[in-house]
Write an enzyme that holds these catalytic residues in place. Sequence first.
Site, PDB file in Angstrom:
ATOM      1  N   LYS A 235      17.786  -9.583   0.834  1.00  0.00           N
ATOM      2  CA  LYS A 235      17.054  -8.318   1.781  1.00  0.00           C
ATOM      3  C   LYS A 235      18.188  -6.990   1.069  1.00  0.00           C
ATOM      4  CE  LYS A 235      14.745 -10.843   5.449  1.00  0.00           C
ATOM      5  NZ  LYS A 235      15.502 -11.544   4.992  1.00  0.00           N
ATOM      6  N   ARG A 241      14.475 -13.037  -4.372  1.00  0.00           N
ATOM      7  CA  ARG A 241      13.790 -13.737  -3.582  1.00  0.00           C
ATOM      8  C   ARG A 241      14.330 -14.933  -2.957  1.00  0.00           C
ATOM      9  NH1 ARG A 241      10.499 -10.184  -1.635  1.00  0.00           N
ATOM     10  NH2 ARG A 241      10.130 -11.368   0.575  1.00  0.00           N
TER      11      ARG A 241
END
Length: 421
Positions: A235, A241
């Site tokens: 993020k 990820r």
Amino acid sequence: MEFERIKKADPEVSEYIKKELERQQNTIELIASENFTSEAVMAAQGSVLTNKYAEGKPYKRFYNGCENVDKIEEIAQKRCCELFGCNHANVQPHSGAQANMAVFLYALKHGDTVMGMDLSNGGHLSHGSPVNFSGIYFNIVSYGIDGNGEINYDEVEKLALEHKPKLIIAGASNYSKIIDFKRFKEITDKVSALRPEGDRAYLMADIAHIAALVAAGEHPSPVPYADFVTTTTHKTLRGPRGGIIMCKEEHAQGVDKAVFPGIQGGPLEHVIAAKAIALKEALSPEFKEYAKQIIKNAKTLCKTLMAEGIDIVGSDTENHLMTVDLRRLDKTGKDIANELEEIGITANKNTVPNDPKSPFVTSGVRIGVPAATTRGFKENEMIEIGKIIANAIKGTDTKENLREKTLELCKKFPLYPDILC
Ligand code: DSN
């Protein structure tokens, strides 16, 4: 990126990768939990490391041939400890939800009481939603946010002292104010005093959304206060990820065992290499500037939207995101998110506190600026984007005009110009 090889091996899949690159290049990404990694981070994930099994911890593996991945994983752990000032880091969790799951496995017994923010108020699925493992196997007590879009710490304390949870979670997926981790620790200590001897309460901070802001010193760090700090790496942190768990030394062995063999098998060493690269990037002075710019951009976007007559939950933001409240305009989050997509802006429908509509419809749209900030947008672009969004919501300009404007902004700030496919 080896597009030619992909194209040759699988034209069907490569066509969609190409289309996805074009989509990312030609739209304004405002999903608060997304970002654009560096090309080095992407390349590490496409490297030979994907071939290696390495169950266990660095230098204590169940497989041979781990001398290189041992070094890489150790580098990632050290960089994480340096960036966040923590004692111990496990960089193996495949995602943020799995990082949280491993903490639950280590810290709790089936049926224990856990206190976290309610999903529809901005919490995360893995903080106790009834459809998630956390809500299925544990007794959940949820707290929400007040009319100002803020956590009411007195209310949290009252609930905590009443239910005496074994684990308190401080963290959110959709909360726009600074989180007072020190106050959460004080509440946890008060709960501990009410629990049986030797069975104190734990505090877990989930900083998945605000990791970059914490790392850059823009938000207070939970590390001095929380037993466990979990995060995602993709993020605001702008990595691949994945997830990470940080903890105090006393929990290190237990947390490591909960990750493997507790909930995972082989770690994704190609992703861990990408995490190491992203953590190095996050230690740079440029990243500190990036984190500062995220907050400036979010504040500018928020002010512009409000000046255009759009309601924002809490009427302010102190981090990277905000939620547009569509109730007064009698619109749904589902419709507005779809309309924004048509004009080249990607965001997601989201419930507002006490939302009368279902999570599939909602009365809100969550908007975040980490990806747009990576792209190079600053305050001036945020003002333009705010006006575009407001016009789209109010229906005061044509879709064609608005799409032209978003495309122009994208062209002015090219994304991945060196990637060809
Ligand atoms: N629910 C994701 C988000 O914030 O978008 C995080 O898992």
